[in-house]
Scaffold this motif. Structure first.
Motif, PDB file in Angstrom:
ATOM      1  N   ALA A   1       0.825  -1.209   0.000  1.00 57.54           N
ATOM      2  CA  ALA A   1       0.000   0.000   0.000  1.00 57.54           C
ATOM      3  C   ALA A   1       0.861   1.261   0.000  1.00 57.54           C
ATOM      4  N   SER A   2       2.115   1.133   0.435  1.00 59.94           N
ATOM      5  CA  SER A   2       2.978   2.309   0.559  1.00 59.94           C
ATOM      6  C   SER A   2       3.610   2.736  -0.770  1.00 59.94           C
TER       7      SER A   2
ATOM      8  N   LEU B   1      -2.087 -11.798  -5.082  1.00 62.20           N
ATOM      9  CA  LEU B   1      -1.009 -11.228  -4.290  1.00 62.20           C
ATOM     10  C   LEU B   1       0.075 -10.815  -5.271  1.00 62.20           C
ATOM     11  N   TYR B   2       0.327  -9.502  -5.342  1.00 62.92           N
ATOM     12  CA  TYR B   2       1.355  -8.982  -6.247  1.00 62.92           C
ATOM     13  C   TYR B   2       2.547  -8.565  -5.406  1.00 62.92           C
ATOM     14  N   VAL B   3       3.721  -9.085  -5.750  1.00 64.79           N
ATOM     15  CA  VAL B   3       4.916  -8.790  -4.972  1.00 64.79           C
ATOM     16  C   VAL B   3       6.141  -8.686  -5.882  1.00 64.79           C
TER      17      VAL B   3
ATOM     18  N   PRO C   1      10.368  -7.939   3.715  1.00 69.86           N
ATOM     19  CA  PRO C   1       9.461  -9.020   4.086  1.00 69.86           C
ATOM     20  C   PRO C   1       8.002  -8.614   3.870  1.00 69.86           C
ATOM     21  N   LEU C   2       7.176  -9.605   3.543  1.00 66.44           N
ATOM     22  CA  LEU C   2       5.742  -9.364   3.379  1.00 66.44           C
ATOM     23  C   LEU C   2       5.138  -9.072   4.747  1.00 66.44           C
ATOM     24  N   LYS C   3       4.154  -8.191   4.768  1.00 63.66           N
ATOM     25  CA  LYS C   3       3.470  -7.875   6.027  1.00 63.66           C
ATOM     26  C   LYS C   3       1.977  -8.057   5.823  1.00 63.66           C
ATOM     27  N   GLY C   4       1.260  -6.984   5.512  1.00 65.27           N
ATOM     28  CA  GLY C   4      -0.189  -7.052   5.346  1.00 65.27           C
ATOM     29  C   GLY C   4      -0.626  -8.033   4.273  1.00 65.27           C
TER      30      GLY C   4
END
Length: 133
Positions: free
Chosen positions: A14-15, A65-67, A73-76
């Protein structure tokens, strides 16, 4: 007595403003994107945000889930994926340029082996995928 599920919930950082902009653009192109967090600059009431996220995930026919490599590290997104799996909502992972280790499944984790999880190459593939798990 199954609930009619519709649309896609997108989980991503989101950031990074460009991400939510990209997801809003997909919605403008006609994809049914149920994630409302993409419409907010910054959430002030995080308690109601997470309640809303849970409802949106439960209503969706899939979670994407887009990364990217710098998102770890993944959080939310990790919590969102867990919510989806708990509600039996299929999870599609789009992870451009992310190298997933063969034995440990790092940096994402072994949960990607869950029968409701599928790694796909593109957002389009994730959004149009109607595989029956």
């Amino acid at each position: 007595d199954k609930i009619m599920k519709k649309g896609t919930y997108i989980a991503s950082r989101a950031s990074i403003p460009e991400r939510s902009l990209a997801w809003r653009k997909l919605r403008e192109e006609g994809y049914i994107i149920v994630s409302t967090w993409i419409d907010e600059v910054i959430a002030t009431d995080l308690s109601s945000l997470w309640t809303r996220i849970e409802e949106e995930i439960e209503s969706a026919e899939r979670l994407v889930l887009y990364v990217e490599p710098e998102d770890f590290p993944l959080k939310g997104t990790l919590i969102e994926a867990g919510m989806a799996l708990a509600k039996k909502v299929p999870v599609y992972i789009v992870a451009p340029n992310v190298l997933i280790e063969e034995k440990t499944f790092r940096p994402i984790g072994s949960w990607i082996n869950h029968p409701l999880v599928k790694i796909v190459s593109t957002m389009e593939e994730a959004l149009l995928n109607s595989d029956k798990f």
